[in-house]
Design an enzyme around this catalytic site. Structure first.
Site, PDB file in Angstrom:
ATOM      1  CE  LYS A   1      -4.397  -1.652   1.340  1.00  0.00           C
ATOM      2  NZ  LYS A   1      -5.531  -1.519   2.160  1.00  0.00           N
TER       3      LYS A   1
ATOM      4  CE  LYS B   1      -6.587  -7.418  -0.964  1.00  0.00           C
ATOM      5  NZ  LYS B   1      -7.030  -7.473   0.330  1.00  0.00           N
TER       6      LYS B   1
ATOM      7  CE  LYS C   1     -13.461  -2.738   1.059  1.00  0.00           C
ATOM      8  NZ  LYS C   1     -12.301  -2.723   2.078  1.00  0.00           N
TER       9      LYS C   1
END
Ligand code: AQP
Length: 342
Positions: free
Chosen positions: A118, A201, A204
């Site tokens: 991230k 993966k 969202k």
């Protein structure tokens, strides 16, 4: 004497950082419902304080939190049986997280793959909160002495860190206070992958909406996304080993298995030798049948934000009552004075 609780108590959370995906549903929420149905004490949280570790537009965050609550309930979580609440309404999470910031080591957090992914290349620009995310997650779980945490595969490393924090706290203060929580990672869809890239993966926050199925997608959108999902020209094999080098094909087989409540091998038994021209429409049909009622109910519930806020407030009150004695005892163990009535 052991102070760790051993009666089963389940905790899990999801970030209101966007709409819910099929990955969140199959990897997490469906398991949440199963655990509720087993009659275990269950707490499910909209982890809004985790969400703000990356920038969230405030009005959108509020809306996403309510939509997530609506999604939980539409998928079968019942606020009279499970405690449903948003994290920021129970300050004990943040208070416990601070203590765990002082237990966890920088080196432990620096090894977390979610932080690396991230934060990307510019780690210096990541928020301190993003780095400390796993200590807040440990607090979410341990402030309830939760014994089981249903999560997708991607959260396994954070769960291991939660156990490390519990063990180090118990060791440093010479107590047997925090339980070593078990992750519950089961089923055919513990890791649902992107429809555009079978090695990433489904998420969202992926910039491509075509990479995921959202729980709010209508039937046409679901069918279109599955039709356009990346695959290959080969027919489906007879055994799962035949999908080892075909991540996109394997992903669709796993999704089918999870939606049909069967095993991936059983799906191959049915479709071996068939190409995607046959398989994809069948998968789309199954996905629409399973998701359309949830989506409709979610939209209906989200239409009454006042009712959702009331449910979250009541859930937070019940959660705070469970957390309070555990936090109070933690302060006592650590040597912090807590004499103000709460
Ligand atoms: N693709 C997935 N397959 C299986 N399980 C998944 N989960 C998420 N994606 C998949 C599980 O959903 C729960 C909630 O996750 P989260 O929202 O707290 O954070 P996340 O894991 O980071 O999920 P996203 O969708 O990728 O969110 P963003 O994009 O905001 O980071 C967890 O139990 C997770 O394992």
């Amino acid at each position: 004497m052991s102070e760790a609780r051993h009666t089963p108590r389940v905790f899990s959370g999801i970030q209101p950082s966007g709409g819910l995906t099929l990955g969140n549903y199959l990897g997490a929420i469906r398991r949440f419902v199963e655990m509720q149905e087993q009659g275990i004490e269950t707490l499910y949280c909209m982890v809004d304080m985790h969400a703000i570790t990356t920038w969230q537009e405030p009005a959108r965050l509020r809306q996403a939190t309510r939509e997530l609550a609506a999604g939980f309930m539409a998928a079968g979580l019942d606020p009279s049986r499970s405690i449903l609440f948003n994290q920021s309404q129970v300050p004990a999470h943040a208070e416990m997280a601070w203590i765990f910031n002082c237990v966890a080591r920088m080196g432990w957090l620096g090894r977390m793959t979610q932080f690396k992914e991230k934060a990307g290349k510019d780690r210096e620009a990541a928020s301190v909160g993003l780095f400390a995310y796993p200590t807040l997650m440990a607090a979410d779980i341990l402030v309830y002495h939760a014994t089981h945490v249903p999560v997708g595969e991607d959260q396994k490393q954070h769960l291991e860190l939660t156990r490390d924090i519990a063990a180090k706290f118990n060791h440093d203060y010479e107590v047997d206070f925090f339980p070593l929580t078990e992750p519950v990672i089961e089923g055919a869809a513990t890791r649902v992958m992107s429809l555009r890239d079978g090695t990433r993966k489904m998420s969202k926050s992926d910039p491509s909406d075509m990479s995921r199925i959202n729980l709010t997608d209508d039937s046409d959108a679901i069918a279109a996304k599955i039709r356009k999902a990346r695959t290959d020209a080969e027919p489906l094999p007879e055994a799962m080993g035949g999908l080892d080098a075909r991540p996109e094909a394997r992903n669709l087989v796993n999704i089918y298995a999870a939606l049909a409540n069967t095993t991936p091998q059983a799906v191959l038994d049915e479709f071996a030798g068939q190409g995607f021209a046959v398989f994809k429409p069948r998968l789309a049909e199954l996905a629409v049948t399973e998701l359309a009622p949830i989506s409709a109910e979610m939209i209906r519930l989200a239409g009454d934000p006042g009712q959702i806020d009331a449910i979250l407030g009541q859930g937070a009150e019940r959660a705070a009552a469970l957390a309070e004695p555990i936090l109070a005892r933690t302060y006592e163990i650590v040597g912090l004075i807590r004499s103000r009535p709460r």
